[in-house]
Design a protein around this motif. Structure first.
Motif, PDB file in Angstrom:
ATOM      1  N   LEU A  34      -0.198  -2.206  -7.788  1.00 31.57           N
ATOM      2  CA  LEU A  34      -0.362  -2.656  -6.329  1.00 31.57           C
ATOM      3  C   LEU A  34       0.730  -3.926  -5.883  1.00 31.57           C
ATOM      4  CD1 LEU A  34      -3.662  -1.310  -5.033  1.00 31.57           C
ATOM      5  CD2 LEU A  34      -1.434  -0.374  -5.003  1.00 31.57           C
ATOM      6  N   ASP A  35       0.244  -4.924  -6.908  1.00 30.37           N
ATOM      7  CA  ASP A  35       0.818  -6.298  -6.685  1.00 30.37           C
ATOM      8  C   ASP A  35       2.385  -6.288  -6.881  1.00 30.37           C
ATOM      9  OD1 ASP A  35      -1.582  -7.256  -5.931  1.00 30.37           O
ATOM     10  OD2 ASP A  35      -1.902  -8.522  -8.076  1.00 30.37           O
ATOM     11  N   VAL A  36       2.580  -5.394  -8.000  1.00 31.05           N
ATOM     12  CA  VAL A  36       4.327  -5.115  -8.442  1.00 31.05           C
ATOM     13  C   VAL A  36       5.101  -4.647  -7.302  1.00 31.05           C
ATOM     14  CG1 VAL A  36       5.822  -4.124  -9.809  1.00 31.05           C
ATOM     15  CG2 VAL A  36       3.790  -5.205 -10.913  1.00 31.05           C
ATOM     16  N   ALA A  37       4.366  -3.696  -6.671  1.00 32.20           N
ATOM     17  CA  ALA A  37       4.984  -3.179  -5.480  1.00 32.20           C
ATOM     18  C   ALA A  37       4.763  -3.726  -4.371  1.00 32.20           C
ATOM     19  CB  ALA A  37       4.418  -1.599  -5.290  1.00 32.20           C
ATOM     20  N   GLN A  38       4.097  -4.873  -4.233  1.00 37.11           N
ATOM     21  CA  GLN A  38       3.885  -5.670  -3.077  1.00 37.11           C
ATOM     22  C   GLN A  38       3.057  -4.846  -1.808  1.00 37.11           C
ATOM     23  OE1 GLN A  38       7.365  -7.638  -2.009  1.00 37.11           O
ATOM     24  NE2 GLN A  38       7.305  -8.893  -3.651  1.00 37.11           N
ATOM     25  N   TRP A  39       2.256  -3.674  -2.390  1.00 34.80           N
ATOM     26  CA  TRP A  39       1.355  -3.147  -1.513  1.00 34.80           C
ATOM     27  C   TRP A  39       0.416  -3.579  -0.754  1.00 34.80           C
ATOM     28  CZ3 TRP A  39       1.705   1.931   0.317  1.00 34.80           C
ATOM     29  CH2 TRP A  39       0.798   2.536   1.067  1.00 34.80           C
ATOM     30  N   PRO A  40       0.255  -3.728   0.511  1.00 38.47           N
ATOM     31  CA  PRO A  40       0.532  -2.893   1.230  1.00 38.47           C
ATOM     32  C   PRO A  40       1.637  -3.359   2.149  1.00 38.47           C
ATOM     33  CG  PRO A  40      -1.598  -3.615   2.188  1.00 38.47           C
ATOM     34  CD  PRO A  40      -1.210  -4.377   1.066  1.00 38.47           C
ATOM     35  N   ASN A  41       2.017  -4.873   1.976  1.00 38.96           N
ATOM     36  CA  ASN A  41       2.649  -5.565   2.918  1.00 38.96           C
ATOM     37  C   ASN A  41       4.101  -5.418   2.714  1.00 38.96           C
ATOM     38  OD1 ASN A  41       0.533  -6.273   4.599  1.00 38.96           O
ATOM     39  ND2 ASN A  41      -0.260  -7.896   2.886  1.00 38.96           N
ATOM     40  N   GLY A  42       4.574  -4.892   1.592  1.00 35.01           N
ATOM     41  CA  GLY A  42       6.155  -5.126   1.169  1.00 35.01           C
ATOM     42  C   GLY A  42       7.075  -4.150   2.273  1.00 35.01           C
ATOM     43  N   GLU A  43       8.169  -4.005   1.915  1.00 32.32           N
ATOM     44  CA  GLU A  43       8.979  -3.224   2.675  1.00 32.32           C
ATOM     45  C   GLU A  43       9.623  -2.165   1.811  1.00 32.32           C
ATOM     46  OE1 GLU A  43      11.713  -5.852   5.012  1.00 32.32           O
ATOM     47  OE2 GLU A  43      10.014  -6.808   5.738  1.00 32.32           O
ATOM     48  N   GLY A  44      10.235  -1.099   2.672  1.00 33.89           N
ATOM     49  CA  GLY A  44      10.936  -0.044   2.000  1.00 33.89           C
ATOM     50  C   GLY A  44      10.159   0.874   1.001  1.00 33.89           C
ATOM     51  N   THR A  45      10.815   1.481  -0.060  1.00 36.93           N
ATOM     52  CA  THR A  45      10.080   2.359  -0.941  1.00 36.93           C
ATOM     53  C   THR A  45      10.200   1.700  -2.169  1.00 36.93           C
ATOM     54  OG1 THR A  45      10.786   4.247   0.430  1.00 36.93           O
ATOM     55  CG2 THR A  45      10.073   4.837  -1.857  1.00 36.93           C
TER      56      THR A  45
END
Length: 149
Positions: A83-94
Motif C-alpha cells: 500500500l505504501d509503494v502505491a501511496q494508497w489511499p492518498n496517491g493519484e491516478g492508477t
C-alpha cells in the motif's frame, strides 16, 4: 486513486533460488490472458511496480508496458508495504502492483475493508480497487482464466 494487485502467474516446479523461479508454459498463457484484460482498461499513465522475482517480472512483461522493479515488493513483503509503494489511499491516478501471496491478499483486504482478513488471490488473478471516501471499492476482478481455443 485506483490500485490494482496482480499476483504472478503459475510457476514451473524448480529447485532454483526463490527469486529465480520462472513461469511455466501455462503461467505464460495466464499472464498473457490477464495482461490482455488489464491492457484493455488501463490508462496510458498507469504506474506499474513489480517484484524483483523473475516470475513477477515475466508476468509483468506480458503487459508490454514500461514498469519499475521495486525490491520492496519481493516475496515476504508486508501488506502495508504494498500500500505504501502505491501511496494508497492518498496517491493519484492508477497504480498496478505485481507481487506475491500472502501480501497481495492481505493488502487487498486492507484496501477494501481496512483490516487484514485476507482475500484469496490465486496465480495471475488481479483485483482492481477504486478509492471511494474511506474504503476501497472493488472495481474489477480477473481470475486469469485461459479461454479454450
Amino acid at each position: 486513486m485506483d490500485i490494482i494487485f496482480w499476483r504472478h502467474a503459475l510457476v514451473e516446479p524448480s529447485t532454483l533460488p526463490d527469486l529465480q523461479r520462472e513461469l511455466s508454459a501455462e503461467g505464460h498463457a495466464q499472464a498473457a490472458y490477464t495482461a490482455g484484460v488489464l491492457n484493455s482498461h488501463l490508462p496510458q499513465d498507469c504506474k506499474i511496480f513489480v517484484s524483483p522475482a523473475q516470475r513477477a517480472i515475466q508476468t509483468a512483461n506480458a503487459l508490454q508496458r514500461p514498469f519499475e522493479i521495486d525490491p520492496r515488493l519481493a516475496p515476504g513483503a508486508k501488506p502495508q508495504t504494498l500500500l505504501d509503494v502505491a501511496q494508497w489511499p492518498n496517491g493519484e491516478g492508477t497504480v498496478l502492483l505485481v507481487g506475491h501471496e500472502p501480501a497481495i491478499g492481505l493488502a487487498v483486504s486492507m484496501a477494501m475493508f481496512g483490516h487484514q482478513n485476507g482475500v484469496e488471490v490465486k496465480n495471475s488473478w488481479a483485483y482492481w480497487i477504486s478509492q471511494k471516501e474511506q474504503d476501497g471499492v472493488l472495481k474489477a476482478f480477473s481470475k486469469g482464466r485461459i479461454i479454450p481455443q
